[in-house]
Design a protein around this motif. Structure first.
Motif, PDB file in Angstrom:
ATOM      1  N   LEU A   1       0.696  -1.334  -0.007  1.00 18.62           N
ATOM      2  CA  LEU A   1      -0.117   0.065   0.084  1.00 18.62           C
ATOM      3  C   LEU A   1       0.741   1.305  -0.063  1.00 18.62           C
ATOM      4  N   ILE A   2       2.024   1.310   0.460  1.00 24.14           N
ATOM      5  CA  ILE A   2       2.837   2.428   0.943  1.00 24.14           C
ATOM      6  C   ILE A   2       3.857   2.584  -0.035  1.00 24.14           C
ATOM      7  N   SER A   3       4.208   1.608  -0.604  1.00 19.71           N
ATOM      8  CA  SER A   3       5.556   1.493  -1.802  1.00 19.71           C
ATOM      9  C   SER A   3       5.297   2.501  -2.700  1.00 19.71           C
ATOM     10  N   ALA A   4       4.297   2.712  -3.391  1.00 17.57           N
ATOM     11  CA  ALA A   4       4.034   3.361  -4.519  1.00 17.57           C
ATOM     12  C   ALA A   4       4.355   5.197  -4.033  1.00 17.57           C
ATOM     13  N   ALA A   5       4.093   5.431  -2.881  1.00 16.92           N
ATOM     14  CA  ALA A   5       4.082   6.903  -2.604  1.00 16.92           C
ATOM     15  C   ALA A   5       5.453   7.434  -2.112  1.00 16.92           C
ATOM     16  N   GLY A   6       6.380   6.328  -1.840  1.00 10.91           N
ATOM     17  CA  GLY A   6       7.655   6.910  -1.326  1.00 10.91           C
ATOM     18  C   GLY A   6       7.684   6.991   0.284  1.00 10.91           C
ATOM     19  N   CYS A   7       8.364   7.781   0.665  1.00  4.41           N
ATOM     20  CA  CYS A   7       8.569   8.222   1.856  1.00  4.41           C
ATOM     21  C   CYS A   7       9.615   9.346   1.992  1.00  4.41           C
ATOM     22  N   ASN A   8       8.939  10.636   2.333  1.00  2.00           N
ATOM     23  CA  ASN A   8       9.637  11.712   2.669  1.00  2.00           C
ATOM     24  C   ASN A   8       9.580  12.411   4.164  1.00  2.00           C
ATOM     25  N   ASP A   9       9.422  11.542   4.650  1.00  2.00           N
ATOM     26  CA  ASP A   9       9.049  11.858   6.435  1.00  2.00           C
ATOM     27  C   ASP A   9      10.088  10.877   7.137  1.00  2.00           C
ATOM     28  N   ILE A  10      11.099  11.407   7.667  1.00  2.20           N
ATOM     29  CA  ILE A  10      12.033  10.415   8.685  1.00  2.20           C
ATOM     30  C   ILE A  10      11.212   9.705   9.697  1.00  2.20           C
ATOM     31  N   LEU A  11      10.241  10.431  10.396  1.00  2.00           N
ATOM     32  CA  LEU A  11       9.413   9.763  11.497  1.00  2.00           C
ATOM     33  C   LEU A  11       8.872   8.562  10.937  1.00  2.00           C
ATOM     34  N   SER A  12       8.207   8.720   9.725  1.00  2.00           N
ATOM     35  CA  SER A  12       7.733   7.399   9.064  1.00  2.00           C
ATOM     36  C   SER A  12       8.643   6.501   8.738  1.00  2.00           C
ATOM     37  N   GLY A  13       9.884   7.081   8.273  1.00  2.00           N
ATOM     38  CA  GLY A  13      10.858   6.333   7.769  1.00  2.00           C
ATOM     39  C   GLY A  13      11.354   5.226   8.741  1.00  2.00           C
ATOM     40  N   GLN A  14      11.277   5.496   9.905  1.00  2.00           N
ATOM     41  CA  GLN A  14      11.909   4.640  10.860  1.00  2.00           C
ATOM     42  C   GLN A  14      10.880   3.357  10.928  1.00  2.00           C
ATOM     43  N   TYR A  15       9.688   3.598  10.998  1.00  2.00           N
ATOM     44  CA  TYR A  15       8.597   2.582  10.925  1.00  2.00           C
ATOM     45  C   TYR A  15       8.600   1.757   9.734  1.00  2.00           C
ATOM     46  N   TYR A  16       8.834   2.528   8.707  1.00  2.00           N
ATOM     47  CA  TYR A  16       9.075   1.814   7.162  1.00  2.00           C
ATOM     48  C   TYR A  16      10.169   0.736   7.264  1.00  2.00           C
ATOM     49  N   CYS A  17      11.121   1.110   8.243  1.00  2.00           N
ATOM     50  CA  CYS A  17      12.450  -0.145   8.285  1.00  2.00           C
ATOM     51  C   CYS A  17      11.818  -1.189   9.177  1.00  2.00           C
ATOM     52  N   VAL A  18      10.857  -0.856  10.243  1.00  2.00           N
ATOM     53  CA  VAL A  18      10.207  -1.893  10.556  1.00  2.00           C
ATOM     54  C   VAL A  18       9.457  -3.090   9.924  1.00  2.00           C
ATOM     55  N   ILE A  19       8.529  -2.309   8.860  1.00  2.00           N
ATOM     56  CA  ILE A  19       7.972  -3.126   7.913  1.00  2.00           C
ATOM     57  C   ILE A  19       8.914  -3.962   6.943  1.00  2.00           C
ATOM     58  N   ALA A  20       9.853  -3.153   6.462  1.00  2.00           N
ATOM     59  CA  ALA A  20      11.011  -3.715   5.572  1.00  2.00           C
ATOM     60  C   ALA A  20      11.616  -4.939   6.178  1.00  2.00           C
ATOM     61  N   SER A  21      11.721  -4.912   7.606  1.00  2.00           N
ATOM     62  CA  SER A  21      12.387  -6.107   8.343  1.00  2.00           C
ATOM     63  C   SER A  21      11.683  -7.456   8.046  1.00  2.00           C
ATOM     64  N   TYR A  22      10.312  -7.204   7.559  1.00  2.00           N
ATOM     65  CA  TYR A  22       9.618  -8.631   7.345  1.00  2.00           C
ATOM     66  C   TYR A  22       9.202  -8.852   5.777  1.00  2.00           C
ATOM     67  N   LEU A  23       9.968  -8.221   4.960  1.00  2.00           N
ATOM     68  CA  LEU A  23       9.679  -8.420   3.553  1.00  2.00           C
ATOM     69  C   LEU A  23      10.220  -9.590   2.963  1.00  2.00           C
ATOM     70  N   ASP A  24       9.662 -10.103   1.823  1.00  2.00           N
ATOM     71  CA  ASP A  24      10.210 -11.173   0.975  1.00  2.00           C
ATOM     72  C   ASP A  24      11.590 -10.501   0.233  1.00  2.00           C
ATOM     73  N   PRO A  25      12.284 -11.230  -0.558  1.00  2.00           N
ATOM     74  CA  PRO A  25      13.516 -10.705  -1.213  1.00  2.00           C
ATOM     75  C   PRO A  25      12.823  -9.630  -2.587  1.00  2.00           C
ATOM     76  N   GLU A  26      11.673 -10.133  -3.107  1.00  2.00           N
ATOM     77  CA  GLU A  26      11.268  -9.094  -4.090  1.00  2.00           C
ATOM     78  C   GLU A  26      10.760  -7.827  -3.619  1.00  2.00           C
ATOM     79  N   ARG A  27      10.078  -7.774  -2.323  1.00  2.00           N
ATOM     80  CA  ARG A  27       9.539  -6.576  -2.089  1.00  2.00           C
ATOM     81  C   ARG A  27      10.709  -5.603  -1.452  1.00  2.00           C
TER      82      ARG A  27
END
Length: 280
Positions: free
Chosen positions: A194-220
Motif C-alpha cells: 500500500l505504501i511503496s508507490a507513494a515513497g517516504c519523505n518523512d524521517i519519522l515515518s521512515g523509521q517505521y518503514y524500516c520495521v515493515i521492511a524487516s519482514y519483507l520477502d526478497p522481491e519486496r
C-alpha cells in the motif's frame, strides 16, 4: 442516481444554508492560511446559532490551528455534549467529528481512558446506525489497539493508509499492532504494497518503514531499497541513529530485534500508556 445519504445531506444544506455556507467559507480561509479570519466568521455565526454542533466543532478546530487549545476545548466539549443528545447525528446523518477531535486531544494529552470512552460511545452509535463512517478516522483504529484488538487495529490502519494517507501516527501504530499478531509478516507485506508507490519523505515515518521492511520477502525488499530507501532518507536515518543509539547503522534493514522492540516500546508509551510493554 443520488444515494439516500447524498439526498439527506443536500436536504440538510437546503434547510440550514447559512451554517453550511459559513463553514464552507471558513474551511476555504483555513486552507488559504487565514485561520484568524475564519475564526471571526464562525464566531459571528455562533452568536446567532450557539447550539449548532457543526459550527461549534469547526470553530474549535480552527482555534486549535491557531494554538488556542485552552479556548477551543470548552467549545469542543459543548459540541460533544450536544452531539450526544442528538445521538451523534447532524440533520439525521451520522456525525462524530466533535467526538473524534476531542478524543485526539485527549490522546495527545495521554488521557487515554477518557479518549477511549468518547470513541466507544461514538462507535456504538455508528454501529446502531449501520454506518461505516468510523473507517474514515484512524482514531477508531487507535481504540481497537488500546482495547487489545490487534487484528482489527491492524486492519483499520491498513484501510486508512489505502484510502487516506500513510501518516506517521498510523504507520507507527500499525507496526505495533501487526508486530503482536502471529501472521505479522503477511500484515507487514500487505502494508508495504500500500505504501511503496507513494515513497517516504518523512524521517519519522521512515523509521517505521524500516520495521515493515524487516519482514519483507526478497522481491519486496528489492523494491524497498530501490524506490523508498533514497539517499536522502538513508542520510537522515543515519543521523537519527546516531542521535538515539550513538551508532550510524541502527536502522539498517533488517532491524535487530532489540531495535524493533525499542521503536515499538516508544509507540506503546506514546499511544497506549505502555500497556503492552510486557508483551513486547
Amino acid at each position: 442516481a443520488a444515494t439516500t445519504a447524498e439526498r439527506s445531506a443536500e436536504s440538510a444544506k437546503q434547510e440550514h444554508p447559512a451554517v453550511f455556507d459559513v463553514v464552507s467559507k471558513a474551511q476555504v480561509l483555513r486552507r488559504q492560511g487565514k485561520a484568524r479570519e475564519a475564526v471571526g466568521l464562525l464566531n459571528r455565526e455562533l452568536e446567532k446559532q450557539p447550539d449548532d454542533v457543526l459550527l461549534l466543532t469547526t470553530y474549535a478546530t480552527t482555534l486549535i490551528k491557531l494554538d488556542q487549545m485552552s479556548v477551543a476545548i470548552p467549545y469542543l466539549d459543548r459540541a460533544v455534549a450536544l452531539n450526544r443528545k442528538n445521538r451523534n447525528t447532524y440533520f439525521n446523518q451520522p456525525y462524530v467529528e466533535p467526538n473524534v477531535n476531542r478524543s485526539l486531544l485527549l490522546i495527545s494529552a495521554k488521557q487515554f481512558h477518557e479518549a477511549a470512552e468518547i470513541l466507544r460511545e461514538a462507535a456504538a452509535w455508528l454501529k446502531a446506525a449501520k454506518s461505516d463512517l468510523s473507517l474514515t478516522y484512524w482514531e477508531f483504529g487507535w481504540l481497537a489497539l488500546f482495547d487489545g484488538r490487534m487484528e482489527r487495529a491492524a486492519q483499520r490502519f491498513a484501510y486508512y493508509v489505502s484510502k487516506r494517507a500513510a501518516i506517521e501516527p498510523v504507520i507507527a501504530m500499525f507496526c505495533l499492532a501487526a508486530y503482536m499478531l502471529p501472521d505479522k509478516k503477511d500484515y507487514f507485506r500487505k502494508c508495504f504494497d500500500l505504501i511503496s508507490a507513494a515513497g517516504c519523505n518523512d524521517i519519522l515515518s521512515g523509521q517505521y518503514y524500516c520495521v515493515i521492511a524487516s519482514y519483507l520477502d526478497p522481491e519486496r525488499m528489492h523494491r524497498f531499497k530501490k524506490y523508498l530507501l533514497t539517499p536522502k532518507l538513508v542520510a537522515e536515518l543515519e543521523e537519527l541513529s546516531i542521535a538515539v543509539s550513538g551508532v550510524r547503522d541502527s536502522f539498517k534493514v533488517p532491524l535487530t530485534d532489540q531495535m524493533t522492540r525499542r521503536l515499538l516500546l516508544s509507540v506503546d508509551d506514546k499511544y497506549c500508556e505502555g500497556k503492552y510493554r510486557g508483551i513486547l
